[in-house]
Design a protein around this motif. Structure first.
Motif, mmCIF file in Angstrom:
data_model
loop_
_atom_site.group_PDB
_atom_site.id
_atom_site.type_symbol
_atom_site.label_atom_id
_atom_site.label_comp_id
_atom_site.label_asym_id
_atom_site.label_seq_id
_atom_site.Cartn_x
_atom_site.Cartn_y
_atom_site.Cartn_z
ATOM 1 N N ALA A 69 9.680 11.792 -21.073
ATOM 2 C CA ALA A 69 8.225 11.947 -21.134
ATOM 3 C C ALA A 69 7.563 11.103 -22.209
ATOM 4 O O ALA A 69 8.118 10.889 -23.288
ATOM 5 C CB ALA A 69 7.886 13.418 -21.385
ATOM 6 N N VAL A 84 5.448 11.838 -17.094
ATOM 7 C CA VAL A 84 6.648 12.664 -17.193
ATOM 8 C C VAL A 84 7.426 12.631 -15.886
ATOM 9 O O VAL A 84 6.839 12.677 -14.805
ATOM 10 C CB VAL A 84 6.274 14.145 -17.485
ATOM 11 C CG1 VAL A 84 7.523 14.991 -17.678
ATOM 12 C CG2 VAL A 84 5.352 14.256 -18.677
ATOM 13 N N TRP A 115 4.588 12.370 -23.722
ATOM 14 C CA TRP A 115 3.877 13.657 -23.684
ATOM 15 C C TRP A 115 2.797 13.681 -24.762
ATOM 16 O O TRP A 115 3.072 13.447 -25.938
ATOM 17 C CB TRP A 115 4.864 14.804 -23.897
ATOM 18 C CG TRP A 115 4.242 16.153 -23.742
ATOM 19 C CD1 TRP A 115 3.833 16.993 -24.730
ATOM 20 C CD2 TRP A 115 3.933 16.818 -22.513
ATOM 21 N NE1 TRP A 115 3.286 18.150 -24.195
ATOM 22 C CE2 TRP A 115 3.339 18.063 -22.833
ATOM 23 C CE3 TRP A 115 4.110 16.477 -21.165
ATOM 24 C CZ2 TRP A 115 2.928 18.961 -21.851
ATOM 25 C CZ3 TRP A 115 3.686 17.388 -20.203
ATOM 26 C CH2 TRP A 115 3.114 18.607 -20.549
ATOM 27 N N HIS A 174 -0.358 12.826 -19.360
ATOM 28 C CA HIS A 174 1.019 12.597 -19.770
ATOM 29 C C HIS A 174 1.703 11.803 -18.659
ATOM 30 O O HIS A 174 1.233 11.780 -17.525
ATOM 31 C CB HIS A 174 1.793 13.905 -19.960
ATOM 32 C CG HIS A 174 0.982 15.052 -20.455
ATOM 33 N ND1 HIS A 174 0.617 15.196 -21.772
ATOM 34 C CD2 HIS A 174 0.454 16.123 -19.808
ATOM 35 C CE1 HIS A 174 -0.091 16.300 -21.913
ATOM 36 N NE2 HIS A 174 -0.205 16.879 -20.734
#
Length: 230
Positions: free
Chosen positions: A119, A187, A121, A185
């Motif tokens: 990720a 991911v 994030w 994000h």
């Protein structure tokens, strides 16, 4: 290899179930040895074994048993939910070995599910802006990354996207790019069969997943370099 991951104990998930039922510091202290032997120490071994494997694969991700692990204790200071313990244990491996970096590997062993993720994030506003700009202005690179992920059986998580295009990206017309620039994000996730966590083969599974997710790491790192330079 000293400390090589041999698998979580057979009582790892039952321990989490019992802890979730009791949610008691007294119960936890009475059963701390079980927590250490079945869950915590194997997780530390997993982090260090993955660090060696990731280094050999030149994935640029590392961790250790002190800095990578999240505490099983919950921070309840600002939460209405005052239960003192999480229903899972988790860890992060990152470029610098801390939890503060971007472009990371995350692994989660819990009651609801066991999974891993690669990720970017909650990237900084500057990095997120640079990623959105790269999607809009260099669509071939973005689509190439998405295609490589798909060949590995992976796809970008579509959850938690903005409902509208962010400012400056209202004119992105192609649907795949318009969806992507609304992401907060970037991911990809991999579900872990809970039955497999007791075997050292879990390491191979997680390395294979992370190699498949490498295009996402590479794409973000290239953009991160330009965002830092800017």
């Amino acid at each position: 290899m000293a400390g090589a991951f041999k698998g979580f104990g057979q009582k790892a998930i039952p321990f989490l179930k019992a802890l979730d039922f009791h949610q008691s510091r007294e119960w936890f202290q009475e059963n701390r040895d079980l927590y250490q032997s079945e869950l915590h120490e194997p997780f530390c071994d997993l982090v260090e074994t993955l660090t060696e494997r990731f280094e050999a694969a030149k994935l640029g991700l590392r961790g250790d048993r002190k800095r990578s692990m999240f505490r099983i204790n919950r921070d309840v200071r600002f939460s209405k939910d005052k239960r003192p313990y999480n229903r899972h244990l988790s860890a992060i491996l990152s470029p610098d070995g801390t939890k503060m970096e971007q472009g990371v590997f995350y692994v989660h062993i819990g009651l609801e599910r066991c999974f891993a993720g690669v990720a970017w994030w909650q990237p900084t506003p500057e990095l997120l802006q640079a990623m959105r700009k790269a999607i809009a202005t260099k669509p071939a690179a973005f689509r190439g990354m998405v295609s490589s992920l798909k060949k590995a059986g992976l796809e970008l998580d579509a959850e938690d996207r903005l409902k509208r295009a962010p400012r400056g990206f209202e004119d992105v017309g192609d649907e795949d790019l318009a969806q992507a620039v609304r992401s907060r994000h970037f991911v990809v996730r991999h579900d872990i069969d809970p039955a497999t966590i007791h075997s050292p083969a879990l390491v191979d599974d997680l390395v294979d997943f992370t190699l498949g997710a490498k295009p996402l790491l590479d794409w973000g790192r290239a953009i991160q370099g330009t965002a830092v330079a800017a």
